[in-house]
Motif scaffolding. Structure first.
Motif, PDB file in Angstrom:
ATOM      1  N   ALA A 144       0.827  -1.206   0.000  1.00  0.00           N
ATOM      2  CA  ALA A 144       0.000   0.000   0.000  1.00  0.00           C
ATOM      3  C   ALA A 144       0.864   1.260   0.000  1.00  0.00           C
ATOM      4  O   ALA A 144       0.591   2.214  -0.741  1.00  0.00           O
ATOM      5  CB  ALA A 144      -0.928  -0.006   1.217  1.00  0.00           C
ATOM      6  N   VAL A 145       1.918   1.260   0.798  1.00  0.00           N
ATOM      7  CA  VAL A 145       2.795   2.442   0.857  1.00  0.00           C
ATOM      8  C   VAL A 145       3.590   2.583  -0.441  1.00  0.00           C
ATOM      9  O   VAL A 145       3.800   3.695  -0.929  1.00  0.00           O
ATOM     10  CB  VAL A 145       3.709   2.385   2.095  1.00  0.00           C
ATOM     11  CG1 VAL A 145       4.663   3.565   2.123  1.00  0.00           C
ATOM     12  CG2 VAL A 145       2.879   2.364   3.371  1.00  0.00           C
ATOM     13  N   ALA A 146       4.011   1.470  -1.025  1.00  0.00           N
ATOM     14  CA  ALA A 146       4.724   1.537  -2.306  1.00  0.00           C
ATOM     15  C   ALA A 146       3.808   2.085  -3.403  1.00  0.00           C
ATOM     16  O   ALA A 146       4.246   2.890  -4.240  1.00  0.00           O
ATOM     17  CB  ALA A 146       5.255   0.153  -2.688  1.00  0.00           C
ATOM     18  N   LEU A 147       2.547   1.677  -3.392  1.00  0.00           N
ATOM     19  CA  LEU A 147       1.588   2.204  -4.367  1.00  0.00           C
ATOM     20  C   LEU A 147       1.411   3.713  -4.167  1.00  0.00           C
ATOM     21  O   LEU A 147       1.389   4.478  -5.137  1.00  0.00           O
ATOM     22  CB  LEU A 147       0.254   1.478  -4.237  1.00  0.00           C
ATOM     23  CG  LEU A 147      -0.862   1.957  -5.161  1.00  0.00           C
ATOM     24  CD1 LEU A 147      -0.481   1.757  -6.623  1.00  0.00           C
ATOM     25  CD2 LEU A 147      -2.158   1.218  -4.838  1.00  0.00           C
ATOM     26  N   ALA A 148       1.324   4.145  -2.920  1.00  0.00           N
ATOM     27  CA  ALA A 148       1.202   5.581  -2.630  1.00  0.00           C
ATOM     28  C   ALA A 148       2.442   6.338  -3.104  1.00  0.00           C
ATOM     29  O   ALA A 148       2.332   7.451  -3.629  1.00  0.00           O
ATOM     30  CB  ALA A 148       0.977   5.797  -1.136  1.00  0.00           C
ATOM     31  N   ALA A 149       3.617   5.731  -2.947  1.00  0.00           N
ATOM     32  CA  ALA A 149       4.846   6.373  -3.427  1.00  0.00           C
ATOM     33  C   ALA A 149       4.823   6.501  -4.943  1.00  0.00           C
ATOM     34  O   ALA A 149       5.233   7.536  -5.491  1.00  0.00           O
ATOM     35  CB  ALA A 149       6.074   5.585  -2.974  1.00  0.00           C
TER      36      ALA A 149
END
Length: 181
Positions: A144-149
């Motif tokens: 999820a955080v990688a997608l947000a990045a």
């Protein structure tokens, strides 16, 4: 208490990484700093998922905790600055409130979602069962955080107000420049 003290590398790193991240954000803009912060957080969560196992030594988890903490420190202050810089001064109270509300709701949704992943895959019955749930939850958080990045890479880059080209980007001519009629 022992668990809280052991999590300090993650929770204290934003106090160390935040001020330099804010200064860097002022120099180069918030979007790249926020993107790097989220990327570091995703890497830290992935590193944690790769490292954790029943009875793992605390020192083996330290790098993941530190990387996550640095990522958080690089995210929070610059992201608030990004939001506040997109509104007029009279709208800053509304923007600040909305930013805080969205952050809190996002945190609650994230915790609930990752708790559901943990519960579906593991539990508290044993160290092994706990790790069986923790690993997929960590990977879910990292994803999820990688997608947000990745989405943050799409943010438009804003020019600094003291940049001579800033006025041109906003559609106004620099002082003293001829105006087309």
């Amino acid at each position: 208490m022992e668990a809280d003290v052991r999590m300090l590398p993650w929770t204290a790193m934003p106090m160390i990484a935040g001020p330099p991240a804010g200064a860097l954000s002022d120099r180069i803009g918030g979007a790249p700093v926020v993107t790097v912060g989220m990327t570091l957080n995703a890497v830290g969560l992935g590193l944690w998922a790769l490292t954790v196992e029943p009875h793992v030594s605390y020192t083996h988890l330290l790098p993941a905790l530190i990387v996550c903490g640095i990522g958080m420190g690089m995210f929070f202050a610059p992201s608030a600055n990004l939001v506040m810089s997109t509104v007029r001064p009279e709208e800053q109270g509304i923007a600040s409130g909305a930013n805080n509300a969205i952050r809190e709701v996002g945190g609650a949704i994230g915790v609930a979602s990752l708790a559901a992943v943990f519960s579906a895959q593991g539990g508290y019955g044993s160290a092994s069962l706990f790790v069986d749930g923790l690993i997929p939850a960590l990977w879910g958080g990292a994803g999820a955080v990688a997608l947000a990045a990745a989405v943050a890479l799409l943010m438009p880059r804003q020019r600094k107000a003291d940049d001579p080209a800033a006025g041109l980007a906003a559609g106004s001519a620099p002082a003293g420049a001829p105006v087309a009629t």
